[in-house]
Enzyme design. Structure first.
Site, PDB file in Angstrom:
ATOM      1  N   ARG A 156      -7.807 -29.379 -49.307  1.00  0.00           N
ATOM      2  CA  ARG A 156      -7.657 -29.431 -47.849  1.00  0.00           C
ATOM      3  C   ARG A 156      -6.790 -30.611 -47.421  1.00  0.00           C
ATOM      4  O   ARG A 156      -6.134 -30.568 -46.374  1.00  0.00           O
ATOM      5  CB  ARG A 156      -9.022 -29.513 -47.161  1.00  0.00           C
ATOM      6  CG  ARG A 156      -8.945 -29.359 -45.653  1.00  0.00           C
ATOM      7  CD  ARG A 156     -10.308 -29.115 -45.045  1.00  0.00           C
ATOM      8  NE  ARG A 156     -11.144 -30.300 -45.094  1.00  0.00           N
ATOM      9  CZ  ARG A 156     -11.092 -31.282 -44.182  1.00  0.00           C
ATOM     10  NH1 ARG A 156     -10.220 -31.231 -43.197  1.00  0.00           N
ATOM     11  NH2 ARG A 156     -11.907 -32.310 -44.274  1.00  0.00           N
ATOM     12  N   TYR A 180       8.545 -24.713 -25.484  1.00  0.00           N
ATOM     13  CA  TYR A 180       7.762 -23.623 -26.046  1.00  0.00           C
ATOM     14  C   TYR A 180       6.484 -23.513 -25.227  1.00  0.00           C
ATOM     15  O   TYR A 180       5.852 -24.515 -24.897  1.00  0.00           O
ATOM     16  CB  TYR A 180       7.459 -23.921 -27.516  1.00  0.00           C
ATOM     17  CG  TYR A 180       6.454 -23.007 -28.145  1.00  0.00           C
ATOM     18  CD1 TYR A 180       6.644 -21.631 -28.153  1.00  0.00           C
ATOM     19  CD2 TYR A 180       5.302 -23.516 -28.738  1.00  0.00           C
ATOM     20  CE1 TYR A 180       5.702 -20.781 -28.727  1.00  0.00           C
ATOM     21  CE2 TYR A 180       4.364 -22.688 -29.316  1.00  0.00           C
ATOM     22  CZ  TYR A 180       4.571 -21.316 -29.307  1.00  0.00           C
ATOM     23  OH  TYR A 180       3.645 -20.492 -29.875  1.00  0.00           O
ATOM     24  N   ASP A 225      11.232 -30.998 -31.367  1.00  0.00           N
ATOM     25  CA  ASP A 225      11.031 -29.724 -32.053  1.00  0.00           C
ATOM     26  C   ASP A 225      12.408 -29.239 -32.522  1.00  0.00           C
ATOM     27  O   ASP A 225      13.283 -28.960 -31.706  1.00  0.00           O
ATOM     28  CB  ASP A 225      10.395 -28.724 -31.092  1.00  0.00           C
ATOM     29  CG  ASP A 225      10.001 -27.424 -31.776  1.00  0.00           C
ATOM     30  OD1 ASP A 225      10.681 -27.017 -32.742  1.00  0.00           O
ATOM     31  OD2 ASP A 225       9.029 -26.790 -31.332  1.00  0.00           O
ATOM     32  N   LYS A 284       9.139 -19.781 -38.481  1.00  0.00           N
ATOM     33  CA  LYS A 284      10.435 -19.241 -38.078  1.00  0.00           C
ATOM     34  C   LYS A 284      11.425 -19.352 -39.237  1.00  0.00           C
ATOM     35  O   LYS A 284      11.233 -18.766 -40.285  1.00  0.00           O
ATOM     36  CB  LYS A 284      10.909 -19.986 -36.829  1.00  0.00           C
ATOM     37  CG  LYS A 284       9.895 -20.049 -35.695  1.00  0.00           C
ATOM     38  CD  LYS A 284       9.497 -18.677 -35.183  1.00  0.00           C
ATOM     39  CE  LYS A 284       8.747 -18.725 -33.848  1.00  0.00           C
ATOM     40  NZ  LYS A 284       7.434 -19.378 -33.914  1.00  0.00           N
TER      41      LYS A 284
END
Length: 340
Positions: free
Chosen positions: A11, A64, A136, A161
């Site tokens: 993790r 976004y 971003d 993406k």
């Protein structure tokens, strides 16, 4: 992770994920990278790393949609304020800064209308004021833009993406100095639990191997499609930084080495016309994501984005130019533009 190369709990650290992180850090020119289970996990972790109660964020308005919601709906619950700016005018950004401003959050180009910010100038302004800059970089990818070299502190990606590139992964990435990444790993990543699975990390590594080839193909096709759309009588405006007619074309040439395959058009149509156009498309599917092989169309009026609140025209349609033959895409758009 114990000693270098020793992994004790997946993790936190995983060898497959670590390989992806090393590749992305090298591509972006950052000291280190941490990948996440989604782009918003990376964005949220970046914001929460620096924000405390009473802080203020300056962000570009055309964000976004979920990042926009983070600042509008989530952050105020913890006493964090924000100001949205257009982003194209450095004086407007400077005027929005307050004594408690902690972050300047950028997205260049922005979602949906693809406005640019002068990243080097923004970074210099923020450093003078002791403000952290986050950008971003999902649209351009490090193939076409390397914000850290322009002075930006933190780069985030929706790796769902272009970085993965096959429409089969949901992932995010955060790239920064070693100190910042270590702090994110110890705090936000560990506590909020946005860890990616090893198989998804492996798929991301697979996608990175073809990233340069894919980005050049997307660019070539998008330029051809954008030129066609720009000349069409039923298109009021094309938002695409790769067109010489684009108002910020020269800024784009200075801070980017290329342009990707995502653009938008303002149709000379009402909502019925937008619906007719979208439904007439044959090669373009209707979809909210992008970055894979297939071309996609998204009429903004039918999304959770409120056009009137964000200043978007009702005829705005986002087009993602995939890896199909550009002429076939042009022919599809041409017949759809006759649908109303």
């Amino acid at each position: 992770r114990g000693a270098p190369g020793v992994y004790i709990y997946t993790r936190g650290w995983n060898p497959t994920a670590r390989l992806a992180e090393q590749k992305i850090a090298a591509l972006e020119g950052g000291e280190d990278c941490k990948i996440f289970a989604s782009g918003m996990a990376a964005v949220s972790s970046a914001l929460l790393r620096f924000l405390r109660q009473g802080d203020h964020v300056v962000a570009v308005r055309s964000l976004y949609s979920v990042t926009y919601r983070f600042l509008r709906e989530f952050a105020p619950r913890f006493g964090i304020d924000h100001s949205f700016v257009d982003g194209r005018d450095l004086k407007e950004i400077a005027a929005a800064i307050r004594p408690n401003t902690r972050i300047l959050y950028l997205e260049s180009p922005t979602s949906l209308v693809f406005d640019l910010q002068d990243l080097a100038a923004c970074a210099a302004l923020a450093k003078q004021r002791g403000i952290v800059t986050i950008v971003d970089n999902s649209w351009a990818t490090p193939i076409f833009q390397r914000p850290i070299e322009l002075g930006i502190d933190v780069v985030v990606h929706s790796a769902s993406k272009y970085l993965s590139g096959h429409s089969d992964v949901v992932a995010g990435a955060l790239i920064a100095s070693q100190k910042i990444v270590d702090e994110v790993v110890h705090h936000e990543h560990a506590i909020l639990g946005g860890n990616i699975g090893p198989f998804e990390a492996w798929l991301l590594v697979r996608g990175l191997r073809t990233l340069p080839v894919r980005m050049n193909a997307h660019q070539a096709a998008a330029i051809e499609v954008a030129r066609f759309l720009e000349a069409h009588r039923r298109v009021r405006k094309v938002h695409y930084p790769g067109l010489p007619s684009y108002p910020q074309y020269e800024l784009g040439r200075r801070q980017m080495s290329g342009t990707s395959g995502l653009l938008s058009v303002e149709l000379d149509a009402n909502l019925d016309g937008v619906r007719a156009f979208t439904n007439a498309l044959r090669l373009f599917a209707i979809g909210v994501s992008w970055g894979g092989y297939e071309s996609l169309a998204l009429p903004i009026a039918v999304t959770d984005v409120k056009p009137e609140e964000r200043g978007y025209p009702i005829g705005l349609v986002r087009l993602y130019i995939g890896l199909e033959e550009p002429q076939a895409l042009v022919e599809d758009l041409e017949q759809a533009l006759r649908a109303w």
